[in-house]
Write an enzyme that holds these catalytic residues in place. Sequence first.
Site, short mmCIF file in Angstrom:
data_model
loop_
_atom_site.label_atom_id
_atom_site.label_comp_id
_atom_site.label_asym_id
_atom_site.label_seq_id
_atom_site.Cartn_x
_atom_site.Cartn_y
_atom_site.Cartn_z
N SER A 101 0.71 -1.18 0.14
CA SER A 101 0.07 0.19 0.24
C SER A 101 1.24 1.61 -0.01
O SER A 101 1.72 1.31 -0.16
CB SER A 101 -0.78 -0.46 1.24
OG SER A 101 -1.52 1.42 1.60
N CYS A 102 0.47 2.33 0.05
CA CYS A 102 1.34 3.41 0.44
C CYS A 102 2.32 3.87 1.55
O CYS A 102 2.92 4.83 1.18
CB CYS A 102 -0.01 4.84 -0.35
SG CYS A 102 -0.38 5.21 1.05
N ILE A 103 1.75 3.48 2.45
CA ILE A 103 2.43 3.23 3.17
C ILE A 103 3.31 2.05 4.14
O ILE A 103 2.82 0.84 3.91
CB ILE A 103 2.22 4.27 4.72
CG1 ILE A 103 1.08 3.85 5.31
CG2 ILE A 103 2.32 5.77 4.25
CD1 ILE A 103 0.69 4.60 6.35
#
Lengths: 103, 420
Positions: A101-103
């Site tokens: 995911s993005c983090i």
Amino acid sequence: MIEKTYAGTAVACTDEGYLQELAQWNKSIGTEIAKEESIDMTPKHWEVISYLQDQNKKGTALTIRSIGKSGVVSIKEFYELFPEGPLKKASRIAGIPKPVSCI
Amino acid sequence: MKNMLILGAGTSGTMMANHLNNRLSHDEWNITLVDKEETHYYQPGFLFIPFDIYKPKQVKKSIDKFIPNNVSLIREKINKIDKDQNKVFLQNGLELNYDVLIIATGTDIAPDEIEGMLGDKWQKDIFDFYTYEGAKNLRNKLANWKGGKLVVHICEMPIKCPVAPLEFAFLADSFFINKKMRDQVEITFVTPMDGAFTKPKASKELGYLLEDKNIKLVPNFNIERVDTENKTIIDYGGQEVEYDLLVTVPTNKGDEMVARSGFGDDLNFVPTNKGTLQTTVKDNIFAIGDATNIPASKAGSVAHFEAEILTENIMRYIKGETLNETFDGHANCFIETGHGKALLIDFNYTQEPVTGVFPLPNVGPLSLLKESHMNHMGKLAFKWIYWNMLIKGRHIPFVSSHMSKSGKDIEVKNEPELIK
């Protein structure tokens, strides 16, 4: 980044054991990574791996759904082949990046 | 006269209308926007509604308010695009010709994709907070909820604003502490990914958050169905998680219009070049924001950076010049962590979120990948920036559409080539 040796070949891996470069991958390396994941590879396993690699080359983000609709395996079969976290395990064996995911 | 047609007047479509209105010659181009909605929602605000931090009326304004006078707005449903005839058919039978088309139809939740989700318990025991109605209903539920098992859940990726579910879990912890009933609520975060944080630096810096807030994690959970009778979600591997209150992010899908037009992937996202934002459907069709299939986060900040690059590329396309492959996947997002604090993350296609300061190198004042009150103030201030600058297509000072490396703790040896 770490270096690991599979089937006599040194390959660059992430700290979580995913290959950095799909270009360094071969079937023997895949087989050894599969052993670490306690999976004995069968032709059906390889069919899935090859689908994942093709999708990765096309730049498509992989999801459980897309694999279920691929015509290669159903989601249930995908779980049977690569139990507990199939996408994560199959990606590692295929030499493609971990789904993130993005983090 | 030539026709620039924009489908969707949400964040992306409105920004493009404003940018192009400033750039295109009004003697040569008509700009038209099509959207069925009357309201423009400040979607980042949906997260705050269930906890009564924002009132519903604070996140909505009339759609017309942000559309320049020279741009025509047609309020109608879109039936389909005929790419061969360069035409768009609307539900009322109207046909619109275009020279250049921009698809900005976004994404919406599709709870019907999961067996058992959209039944009689939908909006009773099972809620979303990705829609205005869902967020409002959940606020009413939480106001009187007596406690029990709260499950915060992601059905499948990709979703709009991938960190929002985690923020929801953090804010829920604060909310129940403030209500002096945290001991009566068990919070579980259920995700198809292999953790709440999936990238090494974020895991290292933020791994403490779940433990500190006593939030249980169930990773690698790919939901197959909801058993509303036994209040359980069940995954393909047979794993089960019980809930009293299920707050889920259903499958996100692009607009059905994309499917009716005969292109789009499994989830109706439009195949788009991740560097140029031109679709692979046809040269004169571009796409932006949540509607595309590019591997960037589906978020307003991403759309904002895309809009600056897409505007340049459309100007180049019109002049017959080669398009710039310059979109680097830049995203910049505040993440609420509860108790008046927030994180800020800045990343792109190849660079994971790192620590450092933003936007001014060595100055900040915002800190990256670290909790601070200043970041929380930044998140709240962003609502003003959104309504007054962002959707009007005004450049935000010091914030570049490409990710900047300055002031960030980036390891040089792993320097990705896309970063300037």
